[in-house]
Design an enzyme around this catalytic site. Structure first.
Site, mmCIF file in Angstrom:
data_model
loop_
_atom_site.group_PDB
_atom_site.id
_atom_site.type_symbol
_atom_site.label_atom_id
_atom_site.label_comp_id
_atom_site.label_asym_id
_atom_site.label_seq_id
_atom_site.Cartn_x
_atom_site.Cartn_y
_atom_site.Cartn_z
ATOM 1 N N LYS A 19 9.854 -7.848 23.399
ATOM 2 C CA LYS A 19 9.907 -8.226 21.984
ATOM 3 C C LYS A 19 10.706 -9.517 21.812
ATOM 4 C CE LYS A 19 12.031 -6.714 17.617
ATOM 5 N NZ LYS A 19 10.884 -6.781 16.713
ATOM 6 N N ILE A 441 4.161 -3.192 -2.165
ATOM 7 C CA ILE A 441 4.128 -1.869 -1.538
ATOM 8 C C ILE A 441 5.522 -1.295 -1.357
ATOM 9 C CG2 ILE A 441 3.236 -0.574 0.437
ATOM 10 C CD1 ILE A 441 1.143 -1.786 -1.486
ATOM 11 N N GLU A 494 14.316 -2.271 -0.731
ATOM 12 C CA GLU A 494 14.719 -1.439 0.402
ATOM 13 C C GLU A 494 15.649 -2.119 1.417
ATOM 14 O OE1 GLU A 494 11.208 0.314 2.148
ATOM 15 O OE2 GLU A 494 10.266 0.598 0.199
ATOM 16 N N ASP A 609 4.650 7.234 0.025
ATOM 17 C CA ASP A 609 3.711 6.622 0.971
ATOM 18 C C ASP A 609 3.212 7.622 2.007
ATOM 19 O OD1 ASP A 609 3.946 4.176 -0.232
ATOM 20 O OD2 ASP A 609 5.404 3.380 1.190
ATOM 21 N N CYS A 653 -2.731 2.849 5.068
ATOM 22 C CA CYS A 653 -3.097 1.601 5.749
ATOM 23 C C CYS A 653 -3.561 1.826 7.183
ATOM 24 C CB CYS A 653 -1.933 0.616 5.746
ATOM 25 S SG CYS A 653 -0.424 1.193 6.553
ATOM 26 N N HIS A 704 0.708 -8.346 7.889
ATOM 27 C CA HIS A 704 1.124 -8.255 9.282
ATOM 28 C C HIS A 704 0.961 -9.590 9.998
ATOM 29 C CE1 HIS A 704 0.710 -3.974 8.338
ATOM 30 N NE2 HIS A 704 1.648 -3.815 9.237
ATOM 31 N N CYS A 736 0.432 -4.128 2.558
ATOM 32 C CA CYS A 736 1.481 -3.259 3.078
ATOM 33 C C CYS A 736 2.836 -3.839 2.672
ATOM 34 C CB CYS A 736 1.354 -3.161 4.610
ATOM 35 S SG CYS A 736 2.114 -1.684 5.333
#
Length: 765
Positions: A19, A441, A494, A609, A653, A704, A736
């Site tokens: 990553k 979302i 959030e 969700d 999704c 995304h 999303c």
């Protein structure tokens, strides 16, 4: 002698090295060569660790920088035309297909992404047409086999099978009407023959060819294609072990057993009852049977005694030389190792087994079944028996209050007080939203500053009060931003949440958490699934404080944000000792209390969700009803305790929802938002087929990808939606949440979304 096998290994690195390297490459901080070296270092560590743990058949070719199906598409030249002609390197084309690209005059969206069978892993969907020109651009399986061989490690290459590759793909936009990807098999087989022949020439003894589609109903339609493919591939290939996983072969066994392959792998974690019929079918053949007895999908320590029983049953019919003990699937879905976990209690740590520990379990099982007299093997078996016994003792405990509350659930608790038409009128007065209301979302960018503040709190470098003040400032910033650009139904962003499932698990009783239990979800997006270990309850409100604060700083309506019970269950590692239904109902009751408390606190809309609802659907249609009979009521139980004036939302999704759309309708959410842009708006066909009576927000752009959609692009999508959906039902939102995006692209994209919505109000006035 019984051999041991691991079907695949996590490719993320023990410290998320992949990553970090991939994202550094995207940011221009490291070169392609440096990225390649980082990947090679992770592969070396993985192979070495598996060899040290005594695994006989070590996988190679299963590593990926982004997605293994995308790797396959790139290797076989299945590259849509929109990615050519931009003077990009092969590596940058690869990443553009996965995440899109918008830089230096190049503007291309990402390919569609879907859930990999019934998991939370996402794969990049191949696109096929009559014009697809299959070529072997590179032989990844051979390259990694040689790479491991140079390290002194003999591996078994892993290749995605030809029928599954085509079956998992889709017809490209330019494909002719009625085109089916499977029709390309005759053109694809010669390329596979070259790949496999090259492996054989390099000295490869056996190759694992994954055909996971064989556990689906649709595989029955491909019987002739499987026969054609493997009759041509087997003569030029190393010994082929055909790997199936995630479910049972069922009636497909009748033709699979006749394929001229050297071996067959079956999943006995998900489908243990298939063993007898598979053994009987293979008995008259020369095929080796690979038994997937150690779960590749959960983190619970395997009961080795139970695995021994299954192995002995197969050996009694086939003989030890025709049996392999293996993981049920690739270990892609499990964290790398327990070794770095030092915050779990000793008892908790003793319950679990991550990828490297599962490799040890496979090796021990194979040794026991080979009549090993090694004292280390005997010691490991005795330790496992003691661990399983201790866990069984813990599992016998329960929370009587939680169990009694589940038992007292009544049918009326699952239904709203009035039908949608009545609720809609009350909600319109309560919310005061315009036509084509805009919303998001839920999540907004998780900046480096937010992550740093959370890390400081966890390390006790700052106190709770200081952290809360920081979070309040972040919430107010997000609220002011939404007000400034003109969004209608706001969210608090959030900032306090590390993950949409982990956050709730940390607030509920019944969960434990890891420090480094990372699992790949897609690309460079990794998650740390919480682990459900006991009965679940909500000891105190979870989100009310933050949503209430957000509402206090704006006159616009605020939407509370929760993760639904089915998604929390499916994106956690669930208990293995009680049913998923019971666990889900416990979660639903906890969330029901939260929804009721949000309404009492003055919140006028609450989103619960359920992106994992479709993902949890069994792979065989015959099993759907047994899942839906508790999954749908769980959601309804969580949302039905409020007045008619509160508007309930839910989000879905990255799955094929068309086959269960009537079930989504049955949830009776006032508003649903659903991914649509990345899948070429194909969901609109589903709306046309079934209709939808409640409000709906098909996503107008893909979050995304860092790519910013143009305003006209969003207008065109809205216009397409309004050709099918009634104007009074359409809500405008992204695909999303925005957690993984940066602020620059978030602002540009949402400004275009708001402007497109204003255009729609004028155009469709």
């Amino acid at each position: 002698m019984v051999a041991s096998s691991v079907l695949g290994f996590p490719r993320i690195g023990g410290n998320r090295e992949v990553k970090k390297a991939v994202e550094a490459y995207w940011a221009g901080k490291i070169s392609a060569d440096e990225l390649t070296k980082a990947a090679a270092d992770v592969r070396k560590t993985s192979w070495t660790n598996l060899k040290e743990r005594g695994v006989d058949l070590i996988p190679s070719g299963d590593f990926s920088l982004y997605d293994h199906v995308l790797d396959h598409s790139a290797a076989f030249n299945v590259i849509p035309k929109r990615y050519s002609g931009h003077n990009l390197s092969a590596l940058d084309v690869y990443f553009a297909m996965g995440r899109g690209r918008q830089a230096a005059g190049v503007d291309v969206p990402a390919c569609e992404m879907k859930k990999w069978f019934d998991s939370n892993y996402h794969f990049v969907v191949p696109e096929f047409s009559d014009e697809t020109d299959f070529q072997l651009k590179f032989n990844k399986a051979l390259e990694e086999y040689n790479e491991a061989k140079a390290l002194g490690i003999v591996t078994r290459p892993v290749v995605l099978g030809p029928v599954s590759f085509l079956a998992l793909g889709k017809a490209a936009k330019e494909a002719k009407p009625g085109f089916q990807p499977i029709s390309l098999l005759p053109k694809l087989i010669p390329v596979y023959k070259r790949l496999l022949a090259d492996l054989k020439a390099a000295g490869v003894e056996s190759v694992q060819v994954d055909e996971p589609v064989l556990v689906l109903d649709q595989a029955a339609y491909y019987e002739k294609q499987y026969a054609q493919a493997y009759s041509e591939l087997v003569p030029v290939s190393p010994k082929i072990v055909l790997a199936t996983y995630y479910g049972r072969l069922g009636s497909n066994l009748s033709f699979v057993a006749k394929l001229p392959v050297a071996g067959l792998h079956i999943d006995l974690d998900r489908a243990p009852k298939q063993l007898d019929e598979v053994v009987a079918a293979l008995k008259p053949t020369a095929q080796v049977l690979s038994l997937g007895v150690v779960s590749g999908r959960n983190i619970w320590k395997a009961d080795l005694d139970a695995g021994i029983v299954l192995g002995q049953k197969a050996i009694s019919v086939l003989g030890a030389d025709r049996v392999i003990i293996a993981t049920s699937s690739s270990l892609l879905h499990t964290p790398v190792t327990l070794a770095s976990e030092n915050k779990l209690t000793a008892d908790q740590k003793d319950w679990f087994s991550f990828a490297l520990e599962k490799a040890e379990e496979v090796a021990v099982l194979a040794a026991v079944l080979s009549d090993s007299q090694d004292a280390k093997v005997s010691s490991a078996l005795a330790a496992n028996k003691a661990s399983i016994a201790k866990r069984r003792d813990f599992e016998r405990t329960s929370d009587d209050a939680v169990r009694k509350r589940v038992a007292s659930i009544t049918p009326d608790m699952l239904e709203r007080k009035s039908p949608f038409a009545v609720r809609k009128q009350l909600q319109e007065k309560n919310l005061g939203l315009p036509k084509f209301p805009t919303t998001t979302i839920g999540s907004f960018p998780q900046t480096a500053e937010i992550r740093a503040a959370r890390a400081k709190l966890n390390k006790k470098q700052i106190g709770e009060a200081e952290y809360e003040e920081f979070i309040k400032k972040e919430i107010e910033y997000v609220v002011r931003f939404q007000e400034r650009i003109g969004l209608d139904l706001l969210v608090h962003g959030e900032p306090e949440r590390n993950d949409m499932v982990q956050y709730f698990g940390e607030q509920f009783q019944g969960f434990v958490f890891t420090q480094n239990g990372w699992v790949q979800s897609y690309g460079s997006r990794y998650v740390r699934p919480p682990i459900i270990v006991s009965d679940v309850s909500r000891p105190h409100p979870v989100t009310v404080k933050w949503s209430s604060y957000a509402q206090s700083v704006t006159s616009k309506p605020m939407k509370g944000m929760l993760t639904g019970p089915v998604t929390i269950l499916n994106w956690s590692f669930p208990r293995a000792d009680i049913s998923r239904e019971l666990q889900c109902m416990q979660l639903a009751l906890a969330l029901r209390d939260e929804v009721v408390d949000l309404e009492k606190a003055g919140i006028k809309a609450v989103q619960v969700d359920e992106p994992a609802l479709r993902e949890g659907l069994p792979l065989r249609k015959a099993d759907w009803d047994s899942y839906l009979k508790w999954a749908l009521p769980s959601f309804k139980l969580s949302t039905a305790g409020v007045t008619d004036s509160l508007q309930t939302h839910s989000h879905f999704c990255y799955s094929d929802f068309d086959d269960i759309f009537p079930s989504i309708q049955a949830l009776d959410a006032d508003v649903i938002s659903i991914e649509a842009s990345k899948s070429d708006m194909k969901l609109l066909t589903t709306f046309k087929q079934y209709g939808y009576s409640n409000q709906i927000g098909p996503g107008v752009y893909d979050i995304h990808s860092p790519r910013v959609p143009g305003e006209q692009e969003i207008k065109d999508r809205i216009a397409s939606m309004l050709e099918i959906l009634p104007e009074e039902l359409l809500v405008i939102n992204p695909d999303c949440g925005l957690k993984t995006r940066g602020w620059k692209e978030t602002e540009a994209s949402l400004v275009n979304l708001v402007n497109a919505a204003r255009w729609a109000r004028q155009t469709y006035a």
